[in-house]
Design a protein around this motif. Sequence first.
Motif, PDB file in Angstrom:
ATOM      1  N   ALA A   3       2.525   0.327 -11.158  1.00 43.55           N
ATOM      2  CA  ALA A   3       3.402  -0.485 -10.309  1.00 43.55           C
ATOM      3  C   ALA A   3       2.616  -1.561  -9.569  1.00 43.55           C
ATOM      4  CB  ALA A   3       4.140   0.411  -9.318  1.00 43.55           C
ATOM      5  N   ASP A   4       1.459  -1.192  -9.017  1.00 41.40           N
ATOM      6  CA  ASP A   4       0.636  -2.158  -8.290  1.00 41.40           C
ATOM      7  C   ASP A   4       0.116  -3.249  -9.220  1.00 41.40           C
ATOM      8  OD1 ASP A   4       0.956  -0.906  -5.874  1.00 41.40           O
ATOM      9  OD2 ASP A   4      -0.859   0.305  -6.048  1.00 41.40           O
ATOM     10  N   ALA A   5      -0.339  -2.844 -10.411  1.00 44.54           N
ATOM     11  CA  ALA A   5      -0.868  -3.814 -11.364  1.00 44.54           C
ATOM     12  C   ALA A   5       0.228  -4.779 -11.820  1.00 44.54           C
ATOM     13  CB  ALA A   5      -1.460  -3.091 -12.575  1.00 44.54           C
TER      14      ALA A   5
ATOM     15  N   ILE B 212       0.813  -1.216   0.000  1.00 44.53           N
ATOM     16  CA  ILE B 212       0.000   0.000   0.000  1.00 44.53           C
ATOM     17  C   ILE B 212       0.848   1.269   0.000  1.00 44.53           C
ATOM     18  CG2 ILE B 212      -2.038  -1.031   1.069  1.00 44.53           C
ATOM     19  CD1 ILE B 212      -0.971  -0.075   3.782  1.00 44.53           C
ATOM     20  N   ALA B 213       2.168   1.105  -0.117  1.00 45.99           N
ATOM     21  CA  ALA B 213       3.057   2.264  -0.036  1.00 45.99           C
ATOM     22  C   ALA B 213       2.746   3.305  -1.098  1.00 45.99           C
ATOM     23  CB  ALA B 213       4.515   1.813  -0.143  1.00 45.99           C
ATOM     24  N   THR B 214       2.614   2.847  -2.356  1.00 41.06           N
ATOM     25  CA  THR B 214       2.385   3.800  -3.448  1.00 41.06           C
ATOM     26  C   THR B 214       1.009   4.446  -3.336  1.00 41.06           C
ATOM     27  OG1 THR B 214       1.704   1.920  -4.813  1.00 41.06           O
ATOM     28  CG2 THR B 214       3.962   2.708  -5.073  1.00 41.06           C
ATOM     29  N   CYS B 215       0.032   3.679  -2.868  1.00 41.64           N
ATOM     30  CA  CYS B 215      -1.330   4.199  -2.721  1.00 41.64           C
ATOM     31  C   CYS B 215      -1.384   5.344  -1.717  1.00 41.64           C
ATOM     32  CB  CYS B 215      -2.255   3.061  -2.292  1.00 41.64           C
ATOM     33  SG  CYS B 215      -3.990   3.513  -2.149  1.00 41.64           S
TER      34      CYS B 215
ATOM     35  N   ALA C  55       9.018  -3.511  -9.746  1.00 46.18           N
ATOM     36  CA  ALA C  55       7.943  -2.948 -10.575  1.00 46.18           C
ATOM     37  C   ALA C  55       7.966  -1.426 -10.511  1.00 46.18           C
ATOM     38  CB  ALA C  55       6.589  -3.487 -10.108  1.00 46.18           C
ATOM     39  N   ILE C  56       8.214  -0.886  -9.315  1.00 42.49           N
ATOM     40  CA  ILE C  56       8.310   0.575  -9.171  1.00 42.49           C
ATOM     41  C   ILE C  56       9.490   1.111  -9.976  1.00 42.49           C
ATOM     42  CG2 ILE C  56       8.789   2.438  -7.534  1.00 42.49           C
ATOM     43  CD1 ILE C  56       7.251   0.865  -5.433  1.00 42.49           C
ATOM     44  N   MET C  57      10.604   0.384  -9.973  1.00 41.93           N
ATOM     45  CA  MET C  57      11.756   0.814 -10.758  1.00 41.93           C
ATOM     46  C   MET C  57      11.457   0.774 -12.252  1.00 41.93           C
ATOM     47  SD  MET C  57      15.144  -0.600  -8.811  1.00 41.93           S
ATOM     48  CE  MET C  57      14.616  -2.313  -8.712  1.00 41.93           C
ATOM     49  N   GLY C  58      10.707  -0.237 -12.692  1.00 40.95           N
ATOM     50  CA  GLY C  58      10.317  -0.318 -14.095  1.00 40.95           C
ATOM     51  C   GLY C  58       9.443   0.850 -14.504  1.00 40.95           C
ATOM     52  N   VAL C  59       8.534   1.215 -13.606  1.00 43.11           N
ATOM     53  CA  VAL C  59       7.676   2.382 -13.854  1.00 43.11           C
ATOM     54  C   VAL C  59       8.521   3.651 -13.936  1.00 43.11           C
ATOM     55  CG1 VAL C  59       5.925   3.873 -12.803  1.00 43.11           C
ATOM     56  CG2 VAL C  59       5.583   1.390 -12.866  1.00 43.11           C
TER      57      VAL C  59
ATOM     58  N   TYR D 201      -8.941   6.025  -7.925  1.00 41.67           N
ATOM     59  CA  TYR D 201      -9.731   4.850  -7.558  1.00 41.67           C
ATOM     60  C   TYR D 201      -9.072   3.558  -8.059  1.00 41.67           C
ATOM     61  CZ  TYR D 201     -13.459   8.030  -6.154  1.00 41.67           C
ATOM     62  OH  TYR D 201     -14.187   9.008  -5.520  1.00 41.67           O
ATOM     63  N   ALA D 202      -8.484   3.627  -9.267  1.00 42.53           N
ATOM     64  CA  ALA D 202      -7.829   2.442  -9.821  1.00 42.53           C
ATOM     65  C   ALA D 202      -6.655   2.012  -8.958  1.00 42.53           C
ATOM     66  CB  ALA D 202      -7.357   2.731 -11.248  1.00 42.53           C
ATOM     67  N   GLN D 203      -5.965   3.001  -8.375  1.00 43.99           N
ATOM     68  CA  GLN D 203      -4.821   2.652  -7.541  1.00 43.99           C
ATOM     69  C   GLN D 203      -5.245   2.003  -6.234  1.00 43.99           C
ATOM     70  OE1 GLN D 203      -1.973   5.811  -7.022  1.00 43.99           O
ATOM     71  NE2 GLN D 203      -0.582   4.494  -5.879  1.00 43.99           N
ATOM     72  N   ILE D 204      -6.396   2.402  -5.727  1.00 48.90           N
ATOM     73  CA  ILE D 204      -6.924   1.736  -4.527  1.00 48.90           C
ATOM     74  C   ILE D 204      -7.197   0.268  -4.831  1.00 48.90           C
ATOM     75  CG2 ILE D 204      -8.889   1.630  -2.937  1.00 48.90           C
ATOM     76  CD1 ILE D 204      -9.081   4.688  -3.194  1.00 48.90           C
ATOM     77  N   ALA D 205      -7.802   0.031  -6.013  1.00 51.50           N
ATOM     78  CA  ALA D 205      -8.054  -1.347  -6.430  1.00 51.50           C
ATOM     79  C   ALA D 205      -6.740  -2.098  -6.625  1.00 51.50           C
ATOM     80  CB  ALA D 205      -8.863  -1.363  -7.726  1.00 51.50           C
TER      81      ALA D 205
END
Length: 350
Positions: free
Chosen positions: A276-278, A41-44, A303-307, A191-195
Amino acid sequence: METEFLDFCNQIISSPALLVTAVLTLGVIFVNGWTDAPNAIATCITTRCMKPRSAIIMSAIFNFLGVLIMTHINASVASTISGMVDFGTDTHTALIALSAALFSIVVYSTAASWFGIPTSESHSLIAGLTGAALAAGKGWEAINGSEWIKVIYGLFLSLILGFVVGFVICRLVVLVCRRMDRRKTNIFFSYAQIAGAAAMSFMHGAQDGQKFIGVLFLAIGFANGQTSVQGIIIPVYLMVICSIVMGTGTSVGGEKIIRSVGMDMVKLEKYQGFSADAAASLCLLFSSVFGIPVSTTHTKTSAIMGVGASRRLGAINFSVVKDMVLTWVFTFPGCGLISYVMAKIFLFIF
């Protein structure tokens, strides 16, 4: 082997070794929920889609569901962990060695924290089980190569696949949304990031929860005189216990980790946080289905680094990559050696 919950309680009371193993396993699950789950949930939180307390409660719920539902549907990760090594035919010796493996994880994690060495609960668990199995008497024959090779796959999957999928998804999002109104897309991605964070929490429970369920189930098997638990159905009560403990650990918090992962590594916008979450969720789903144990922390951070790389390479803090490599370099020999020594000591004493 169908063990009812009351039988399990009676076994714990009558077997000190099983009691110690169960307490240590649940303790590690709790710490995992406390320290690893906040990555989901860090990025959210850092993109301000959710407030910390609300996000932590949501993560605790979905961690619970991830352990419970995914283990019931597909317990291949738990099967890989429980079948990775062979502790031999003496189940009493095996149970003591398993206790030593879990104790070594606590010792190694504490020492690594003191000296500032980055750790991974997943890698510590794998190294600890391997060291204890080597000490239990069969030597290198205790290593199940066909299952252990999945650990090697997991090392590369958690870094390379997370990075690539994060990069691709972020580029696709930018391509699809390039002509859209920025304000409207920000609302959508909030909202998409919450999901996405919920999905990431679910998959964290599915991956990490199964690893420790596999260990606890193996301990129960040893206590019942079973030398192997391959092909045996994991009881629902075990899933529920591990789910509750991990969810409780997650609810404790981990705001320092949230700040480190979500802010210190890459500065993210809402669409990037969603990407990143997806990406991490898809990688963890793939790994869980095929029974490959991976580090959820490394999957999310890669994933965060890829983003970040999809925008520019300079946006990445490459010290995180160094920490990942150091984790691999130190954890496997370090925790494995401590586990081997502790298993020898435990077997000598008990």
